[in-house]
Design a protein around this motif. Structure first.
Motif, PDB file in Angstrom:
ATOM      1  N   UNK B 112      19.152  12.358  33.049  1.00 39.93           N
ATOM      2  CA  UNK B 112      18.268  11.348  32.461  1.00 39.93           C
ATOM      3  C   UNK B 112      17.301  11.957  31.445  1.00 39.93           C
ATOM      4  N   UNK B 113      16.711  13.113  31.776  1.00 45.05           N
ATOM      5  CA  UNK B 113      15.785  13.721  30.812  1.00 45.05           C
ATOM      6  C   UNK B 113      16.509  14.179  29.560  1.00 45.05           C
ATOM      7  N   UNK B 114      17.792  14.595  29.712  1.00 39.52           N
ATOM      8  CA  UNK B 114      18.564  14.959  28.519  1.00 39.52           C
ATOM      9  C   UNK B 114      18.723  13.739  27.630  1.00 39.52           C
ATOM     10  N   UNK B 115      19.023  12.589  28.250  1.00 33.12           N
ATOM     11  CA  UNK B 115      19.139  11.345  27.481  1.00 33.12           C
ATOM     12  C   UNK B 115      17.834  11.030  26.754  1.00 33.12           C
ATOM     13  N   UNK B 116      16.714  11.204  27.475  1.00 32.57           N
ATOM     14  CA  UNK B 116      15.410  10.950  26.855  1.00 32.57           C
ATOM     15  C   UNK B 116      15.194  11.854  25.655  1.00 32.57           C
ATOM     16  N   UNK B 117      15.599  13.130  25.793  1.00 35.41           N
ATOM     17  CA  UNK B 117      15.456  14.080  24.684  1.00 35.41           C
ATOM     18  C   UNK B 117      16.278  13.630  23.484  1.00 35.41           C
ATOM     19  N   UNK B 118      17.521  13.200  23.751  1.00 34.62           N
ATOM     20  CA  UNK B 118      18.379  12.745  22.658  1.00 34.62           C
ATOM     21  C   UNK B 118      17.769  11.537  21.956  1.00 34.62           C
ATOM     22  N   UNK B 119      17.222  10.597  22.748  1.00 32.54           N
ATOM     23  CA  UNK B 119      16.597   9.401  22.168  1.00 32.54           C
ATOM     24  C   UNK B 119      15.467   9.803  21.227  1.00 32.54           C
ATOM     25  N   UNK B 120      14.636  10.742  21.680  1.00 34.69           N
ATOM     26  CA  UNK B 120      13.482  11.134  20.870  1.00 34.69           C
ATOM     27  C   UNK B 120      13.906  11.879  19.610  1.00 34.69           C
ATOM     28  N   UNK B 121      14.908  12.759  19.729  1.00 38.43           N
ATOM     29  CA  UNK B 121      15.399  13.472  18.542  1.00 38.43           C
ATOM     30  C   UNK B 121      15.958  12.466  17.544  1.00 38.43           C
ATOM     31  N   UNK B 122      16.698  11.476  18.065  1.00 40.67           N
ATOM     32  CA  UNK B 122      17.298  10.489  17.175  1.00 40.67           C
ATOM     33  C   UNK B 122      16.240   9.659  16.454  1.00 40.67           C
ATOM     34  N   UNK B 123      15.177   9.288  17.205  1.00 40.65           N
ATOM     35  CA  UNK B 123      14.136   8.496  16.546  1.00 40.65           C
ATOM     36  C   UNK B 123      13.402   9.332  15.510  1.00 40.65           C
ATOM     37  N   UNK B 124      13.370  10.649  15.722  1.00 38.67           N
ATOM     38  CA  UNK B 124      12.786  11.543  14.722  1.00 38.67           C
ATOM     39  C   UNK B 124      13.631  11.532  13.453  1.00 38.67           C
ATOM     40  N   UNK B 125      14.958  11.505  13.631  1.00 37.49           N
ATOM     41  CA  UNK B 125      15.857  11.483  12.471  1.00 37.49           C
ATOM     42  C   UNK B 125      15.677  10.187  11.685  1.00 37.49           C
ATOM     43  N   UNK B 126      15.608   9.042  12.381  1.00 39.99           N
ATOM     44  CA  UNK B 126      15.440   7.777  11.654  1.00 39.99           C
ATOM     45  C   UNK B 126      14.106   7.758  10.916  1.00 39.99           C
ATOM     46  N   UNK B 127      13.083   8.409  11.519  1.00 43.72           N
ATOM     47  CA  UNK B 127      11.782   8.473  10.850  1.00 43.72           C
ATOM     48  C   UNK B 127      11.886   9.265   9.544  1.00 43.72           C
ATOM     49  N   UNK B 128      12.549  10.416   9.607  1.00 46.10           N
ATOM     50  CA  UNK B 128      12.632  11.249   8.397  1.00 46.10           C
ATOM     51  C   UNK B 128      13.509  10.570   7.345  1.00 46.10           C
ATOM     52  N   UNK B 129      14.469   9.757   7.797  1.00 47.35           N
ATOM     53  CA  UNK B 129      15.270   8.986   6.840  1.00 47.35           C
ATOM     54  C   UNK B 129      14.415   7.904   6.169  1.00 47.35           C
ATOM     55  N   UNK B 130      13.460   7.337   6.938  1.00 44.99           N
ATOM     56  CA  UNK B 130      12.538   6.359   6.356  1.00 44.99           C
ATOM     57  C   UNK B 130      11.674   7.024   5.288  1.00 44.99           C
ATOM     58  N   UNK B 131      11.212   8.247   5.588  1.00 46.85           N
ATOM     59  CA  UNK B 131      10.402   8.985   4.605  1.00 46.85           C
ATOM     60  C   UNK B 131      11.212   9.243   3.342  1.00 46.85           C
ATOM     61  N   UNK B 132      12.475   9.631   3.548  1.00 49.39           N
ATOM     62  CA  UNK B 132      13.356   9.937   2.416  1.00 49.39           C
ATOM     63  C   UNK B 132      13.576   8.695   1.564  1.00 49.39           C
TER      64      UNK B 132
END
Lengths: 109, 251
Positions: B112-132
């Motif tokens: 479960x914590x691995x899933x949480x980590x993946x979710x957070x990394x992914x939301x970080x990627x969408x954020x940086x794509x928004x910046x781009x």
């Protein structure tokens, strides 16, 4: 009279930023998977080297997040050193206190 | 006059008249704030590292393997029968965080914590794509990626709420827990709670920025710098999670 205009200073993003972002995403994902695999492989070993290894892997991930996602790689060196130098001391502090905890344990036994 | 000013500007970075860091005031201050926030989190992680290593390491687990059947009295068995959870030894995270929503009775260590980590990394990627997308003034793309980031953050918060509920349901409290050392649950609640609060603030900031993107505030302003500043904060939250994950679940 100097006219006040809003001027935004920023270092230009490199070409192909999208590709860089996705590459970083896969690297971070791979490192997380490696982290978890290593955790289960080293489940029965307990040493300072294991702690150091996991913290090092964390620092590598931090390097990618700060460098690419937070755009630090493309900023001026002055800004880089302002932020990163204090954090190096903090990581040193974490390492020191982990070693200190080990001494506390031996004095308790 | 102008040419003279220009030449001194070129010679001296700190001569005045321009930003020596080559970033705007707001972004620089966000960086400085993040540095101070990093100090706060570091103090918590330093405390964790010290307390964790001043206890004996977890007893090597030889009885429960991944995907094994998990009884309802798992924690009690670990305390009384197999004696994995004792006062002198730090509990093994894989035996504590082994639940997964909707899947009952199966030992799934750290899934479960691995899933949480993946979710957070992914939301970080969408954020940086928004910046781009903001750099290209593409309003539609910015709003799309901002929305995805908000959803990722909300999903992470939901996961954390579930994790806390399960942990408390098994008897963990701020001042005591069935897993052994009292400081184990106390540190868990304080550090993940502090991080969760940061995620919550990040989601609120993201929602405000998202509404402003939709209203066209930044388009009128001529730049999407606010998305960048909120993005810096959001990546910082992700960065902290990397270390919380390493310290709490791997060390």
């Amino acid at each position: 009279m100097i006219e006040q205009t809003e001027h935004i200073e920023h270092t230009d993003a490199p070409e192909n930023m999208k590709g860089k972002i996705w590459r970083t995403f896969w690297i971070l994902l791979a490192f997380t998977v490696v982290d978890i695999l290593l955790y289960f492989m080293l489940l029965s070993t307990h040493s300072m080297w294991k702690n150091a290894l996991f913290i090092l892997l964390g620092v590598v991930k931090a390097f990618y997040i700060v460098g690419i996602f937070m755009h630090m790689q493309f900023e001026r060196k002055t800004l880089m050193y302002t932020i990163i130098l204090p954090m190096i001391f903090v990581i040193f502090f974490i390492a020191l206190m982990i070693i200190e905890g080990d001494f506390t344990l031996t004095s308790r036994l | 006059m102008d040419t003279i000013t220009l030449s001194t500007e070129k010679k001296f970075t700190w001569g005045g008249g321009k930003s020596p860091f080559n970033v705007s005031y707001g972004k620089l201050m966000m960086w400085i704030f993040l540095l101070s926030d990093a100090f706060t989190f570091s103090s918590l992680l330093i405390a964790y590292g010290f307390i964790r290593t001043s206890f004996l390491s977890p007893i090597p687990n030889t009885t429960v393997k991944p995907f094994d059947h998990l009884s309802h009295t798992f924690v009690e068995d670990m305390v009384e029968k197999t004696k994995y959870f004792v006062q002198d030894h730090w509990p093994s995270p894989e035996l504590v965080f082994n639940h997964f929503p909707f899947i009952h009775g199966i030992h799934l260590p750290l899934f479960f914590v691995s899933l949480m980590t993946f979710i957070l990394i992914f939301s970080s990627v969408t954020m940086v794509l928004a910046v781009e997308a903001g750099h290209r003034m593409a309003k539609k793309e910015v709003s799309k990626y901002m929305l995805l980031t908000i959803l990722g953050g909300a999903a992470f918060l939901g996961c954390q709420a579930w994790e806390w509920t399960t942990f408390i349901g098994e008897g963990a409290r701020l001042f005591g827990n069935p897993y052994g050392p009292r400081s184990f649950a106390a540190l868990f609640f304080i550090v993940t709670g502090f991080h969760g609060f940061h995620v919550f603030s990040g989601v609120v900031l993201n929602i405000i920025t998202y509404v402003n993107v939709l209203k066209g505030t930044y388009e009128k302003r001529g730049h999407y710098e606010m998305v960048e500043k909120v993005g810096l904060y959001w990546h910082f939250v992700d960065l902290v999670w990397v270390f919380v994950f390493t310290f709490f679940y791997l060390l």
